[in-house]
Design an enzyme around this catalytic site. Structure first.
Site, PDB file in Angstrom:
ATOM      1  CE  LYS A  73      -5.659   0.454   6.409  1.00 24.83           C
ATOM      2  NZ  LYS A  73      -4.684   1.060   7.324  1.00 24.83           N
ATOM      3  CG  ASP A  74      -4.989   6.060   7.180  1.00 25.52           C
ATOM      4  OD1 ASP A  74      -5.108   5.768   8.366  1.00 25.52           O
ATOM      5  OD2 ASP A  74      -4.270   5.407   6.389  1.00 25.52           O
ATOM      6  CD  GLN A  92      -3.409  10.241   7.784  1.00 26.74           C
ATOM      7  OE1 GLN A  92      -3.130   9.916   8.926  1.00 26.74           O
ATOM      8  NE2 GLN A  92      -2.812   9.696   6.748  1.00 26.74           N
ATOM      9  N   GLY A 110       0.834  -1.205   0.000  1.00 32.76           N
ATOM     10  CA  GLY A 110       0.000   0.000   0.000  1.00 32.76           C
ATOM     11  C   GLY A 110       0.867   1.252   0.000  1.00 32.76           C
ATOM     12  CG  HIS A 111       3.415   2.192   3.371  1.00 32.58           C
ATOM     13  ND1 HIS A 111       3.523   1.103   4.190  1.00 32.58           N
ATOM     14  CD2 HIS A 111       2.836   3.171   4.115  1.00 32.58           C
ATOM     15  CE1 HIS A 111       3.051   1.397   5.391  1.00 32.58           C
ATOM     16  NE2 HIS A 111       2.617   2.649   5.380  1.00 32.58           N
ATOM     17  N   GLY A 167      -2.886   7.937   1.420  1.00 31.79           N
ATOM     18  CA  GLY A 167      -3.768   6.836   1.039  1.00 31.79           C
ATOM     19  C   GLY A 167      -5.206   7.108   1.450  1.00 31.79           C
ATOM     20  CD  GLN A 194       0.290   9.665  13.695  1.00 38.10           C
ATOM     21  OE1 GLN A 194       0.875  10.611  13.165  1.00 38.10           O
ATOM     22  NE2 GLN A 194      -0.231   8.686  12.980  1.00 38.10           N
ATOM     23  CB  SER A 237       2.179  -1.165   9.515  1.00 40.11           C
ATOM     24  OG  SER A 237       2.581  -0.360   8.429  1.00 40.11           O
TER      25      SER A 237
HETATM   26  P1  AMP Z   1       0.955   4.764   7.768  1.00 39.31           P
HETATM   27  O1  AMP Z   1       2.370   4.295   7.648  1.00 39.31           O
HETATM   28  O2  AMP Z   1       0.015   3.682   8.161  1.00 39.31           O
HETATM   29  O3  AMP Z   1       0.817   6.025   8.560  1.00 39.31           O
HETATM   30  O4  AMP Z   1       0.495   5.137   6.292  1.00 39.31           O
HETATM   31  C1  AMP Z   1       1.227   6.062   5.519  1.00 39.31           C
HETATM   32  C2  AMP Z   1       0.417   6.418   4.305  1.00 39.31           C
HETATM   33  O5  AMP Z   1       0.153   5.230   3.568  1.00 39.31           O
HETATM   34  C3  AMP Z   1      -0.939   7.023   4.657  1.00 39.31           C
HETATM   35  O6  AMP Z   1      -1.225   8.080   3.751  1.00 39.31           O
HETATM   36  C4  AMP Z   1      -1.876   5.862   4.486  1.00 39.31           C
HETATM   37  O7  AMP Z   1      -3.197   6.239   4.146  1.00 39.31           O
HETATM   38  C5  AMP Z   1      -1.227   5.134   3.335  1.00 39.31           C
HETATM   39  N1  AMP Z   1      -1.643   3.730   3.329  1.00 39.31           N
HETATM   40  C6  AMP Z   1      -1.548   2.832   4.336  1.00 39.31           C
HETATM   41  N2  AMP Z   1      -2.089   1.653   3.982  1.00 39.31           N
HETATM   42  C7  AMP Z   1      -2.540   1.806   2.714  1.00 39.31           C
HETATM   43  C8  AMP Z   1      -3.214   0.952   1.771  1.00 39.31           C
HETATM   44  N3  AMP Z   1      -3.540  -0.307   2.076  1.00 39.31           N
HETATM   45  N4  AMP Z   1      -3.539   1.459   0.567  1.00 39.31           N
HETATM   46  C9  AMP Z   1      -3.228   2.743   0.249  1.00 39.31           C
HETATM   47  N5  AMP Z   1      -2.597   3.601   1.082  1.00 39.31           N
HETATM   48  C10 AMP Z   1      -2.254   3.132   2.290  1.00 39.31           C
END
Ligand code: AMP
Length: 282
Positions: A149-150, A153, A36-37, A147, A61, A186
């Site tokens: 997903k959030d 956010q 995803g990242h 993403g 956070q 994650s």
């Molecule tokens: P995080 O490391 O979880 O804070 O995520 C960092 C970025 O990656 C954020 O903008 C999330 O929305 C995005 N992200 C995390 N998981 C996914 C996913 N499965 N699909 C798309 N973007 C993602």
């Protein structure tokens, strides 16, 4: 690819790039990178001359009883992945480098942060806004990629960017999923094999809601009940933190699905909290 661990060194490098006329794309993450990242990173790579990926488990956070201490980390692996996907720089500071002991300034969008995830994570979006604004100030990117997903956010950060006249364009990328539909996260590594095999039920519940809307159901409460019942049947040990309907941009609560509406959910399986969402079209 260079690794920066202090805000000052990152700022100096980014300033130099901009003075040379090079545009910069930024992908903020908390590391433990997954596909995803990588979809964000690959997209960002094509958007600008230079690509900065930040890897920072931002303590502000996380609430007091959340998973800050056990959040998964693997910086060497993250560095290798970022480099393989064309990053020019990774910014991986210690918390002490990002926050002075007497840090006292916060960025908040309280109206948009009180529902959905904000209801059970009251300091979360204040921490997110503050750290993302700091990152945007250090890097001064042309685009920053997030993403969907959030979703909450991203909606909050876009409001912050608009209200504070930020220069960067904030882009949102679709949710990247495992083949069985589970949104990549994650936190998925916390799941036991048995839990992992059953959590795709969350995505199925969202798709079920979408089908009901396509079949004419408009009542948000009825759809939320249907989602909860679906999970009670398929994932009886899960606890639904929320299953809520909101305007996709303002995040205002929606009672009738008469226009495109966000259905966002958070579900606890044991101590693991998973989020997912779907944009319901009518
Ligand atoms: P995080 O490391 O979880 O804070 O995520 C960092 C970025 O990656 C954020 O903008 C999330 O929305 C995005 N992200 C995390 N998981 C996914 C996913 N499965 N699909 C798309 N973007 C993602």
């Amino acid at each position: 690819m260079d690794l920066f661990t202090t805000p000052a060194s990152l700022r100096t490098q980014c300033r130099q790039w901009r003075e040379q006329g090079q545009s910069i794309a930024l992908v903020p993450t908390m590391g433990f990178l997954h596909d995803g990242h990588m979809s964000l990173i690959d997209h960002a790579r094509a958007c600008a001359d230079k690509l900065v990926v930040s890897v920072f488990v931002n303590p502000t956070q996380f609430g007091p009883n959340e998973d800050l201490d056990r959040y998964p980390r693997d910086l060497p692996r993250d560095l290798a992945l970022a480099e393989a996907h064309g990053a020019d720089a990774v910014f991986a500071p210690e918390a002490g480098a990002m926050y002075q002991p007497d840090h006292a300034t916060w960025v908040e969008v309280p109206e948009m942060a009180k529902g959905l995830c904000g209801a059970s994570r009251p300091v979360h979006f204040r921490g997110v806004c503050t750290v993302v604004l700091k990152l945007l100030n250090l890097v001064q990117p042309k685009v920053a990629v997030f993403g969907q997903k959030d979703w909450q956010q991203l909606a909050i950060l876009r409001r912050m960017a608009r209200d504070l006249d930020l220069d960067a364009e904030l882009m949102g990328m679709p949710i990247f999923r495992e083949p069985d539909g589970l949104a990549m996260s994650s936190r998925n590594v916390y799941l036991t094999p048995d839990e992992r095999s059953r959590v795709p039920a969350i995505r199925q519940g969202l798709l079920l809601a979408q089908r009901r809307v396509a079949a004419g159901e408009r009542d948000a409460e009825a759809l939320a009940l249907m989602f909860r019942e679906h999970l009670a049947d398929t994932l009886p040990d899960a606890r639904v933190d929320y299953a809520s309907f909101a305007h996709p941009e303002s995040l205002a609560p929606v009672a009738r699905i008469d226009a495109p509406t966000l259905l966002a959910v958070a579900v606890f399986i044991g101590k693991v909290r998973l989020i997912d969402n779907i944009l319901l079209e009518v």
